[in-house]
Motif scaffolding. Sequence first.
Motif, mmCIF file in Angstrom:
data_model
loop_
_atom_site.group_PDB
_atom_site.id
_atom_site.type_symbol
_atom_site.label_atom_id
_atom_site.label_comp_id
_atom_site.label_asym_id
_atom_site.label_seq_id
_atom_site.Cartn_x
_atom_site.Cartn_y
_atom_site.Cartn_z
ATOM 1 N N GLY A 1 146.389 126.298 62.061
ATOM 2 C CA GLY A 1 145.431 126.387 62.959
ATOM 3 C C GLY A 1 145.259 127.906 63.248
ATOM 4 O O GLY A 1 145.678 128.682 62.654
ATOM 5 N N GLU B 1 142.308 122.327 55.925
ATOM 6 C CA GLU B 1 142.741 120.754 55.953
ATOM 7 C C GLU B 1 143.992 120.666 54.922
ATOM 8 O O GLU B 1 144.812 119.589 55.161
ATOM 9 N N SER C 1 138.530 129.114 60.181
ATOM 10 C CA SER C 1 137.702 127.814 60.112
ATOM 11 C C SER C 1 138.683 126.737 60.082
ATOM 12 O O SER C 1 139.778 126.842 59.099
ATOM 13 N N ASP C 2 138.410 125.547 60.635
ATOM 14 C CA ASP C 2 139.295 124.471 60.420
ATOM 15 C C ASP C 2 139.173 124.024 59.132
ATOM 16 O O ASP C 2 140.143 123.364 58.385
ATOM 17 N N ASP D 1 133.245 130.858 59.513
ATOM 18 C CA ASP D 1 133.649 129.620 58.734
ATOM 19 C C ASP D 1 133.876 129.701 57.269
ATOM 20 O O ASP D 1 134.713 129.325 56.728
#
Length: 289
Positions: free
Chosen positions: A204, A184, A179-180, A136
């Motif tokens: 993604g 963003e 990581s998402d 992440d």
Amino acid sequence: MKKINFSKIIIIALIMIISACVAIMVSAQRYKAKQTPSAMSMAINGTVGGLDKIIGVPFDFFQDKMSDVSNLLTTYEKNASLSKQVSKLTDESAELSSLKAENKALKSALALENTLTNYEKISSNVVVRTPNAWHDVMTIDKGKSDGLKEDMIVMSNGGVVGRIVQVNKTTAKVALLTSDKALENKIPVRLGSASNPAYGLITGYDAQQNAFIVSQMSSDMTFNKGDAVMTSGLGGNSPADLTVGEIIGENKDTKGINRQVYVKPTGRFDNIQFVFVIKRGLNETNAGE
């Protein structure tokens, strides 16, 4: 209490010594004459031999035990020495492996730097990357005082690996593309050749395929496996022509509307030690001046 008569003991001892000497002399004469020893000589010899064995048993026992103890101490010293050598070799092997990994990372960083000659970049070291957030986020040792800002692209191991999401005075936090959080704000990319491009967004990450997911395509053109994917520079948050990866496949939903292209990252995420933060292209710098 009856006193010990030492005179008698001395006399008996002298008699035994004289008898033994006489027996030895007689035995020697008979041996020279090749005659059988006398019965007295044989008896004395047998008695002396028996006494020698009886007296020698404890001495032989203690000698054997002392030899065992000596061998045990020698073995212990050898084992201690070997243990130190093994420990030293283990430490040296671990240090050598660490140096090899660091050398490999430095070579990768140097190769990447040579491909980024058209960009203003800041080299940095990874100082924090915790196991529970390994995929992440990580922290680098450059920050606001070095000119870093949020949304700047971060590259390592040959390709784009993340973007800046938080900047402090001397450090910055990087959200990895696995990581998402890093997605963003979608990263615009270009697929296909520069003369006939298609555009899309990294929206993604598919952990099973170890691939970025590119969607919202601007074209329905056909792609081939191995086609390069680069940043497009559209949107203004990232420079163009930074290496992202290569196409490994695609997928469409049941209606055939939302097209998803899978892109294998060029940059490896398992061992990130050195990174480059891309501030802007040199052409942008010259234009600003």
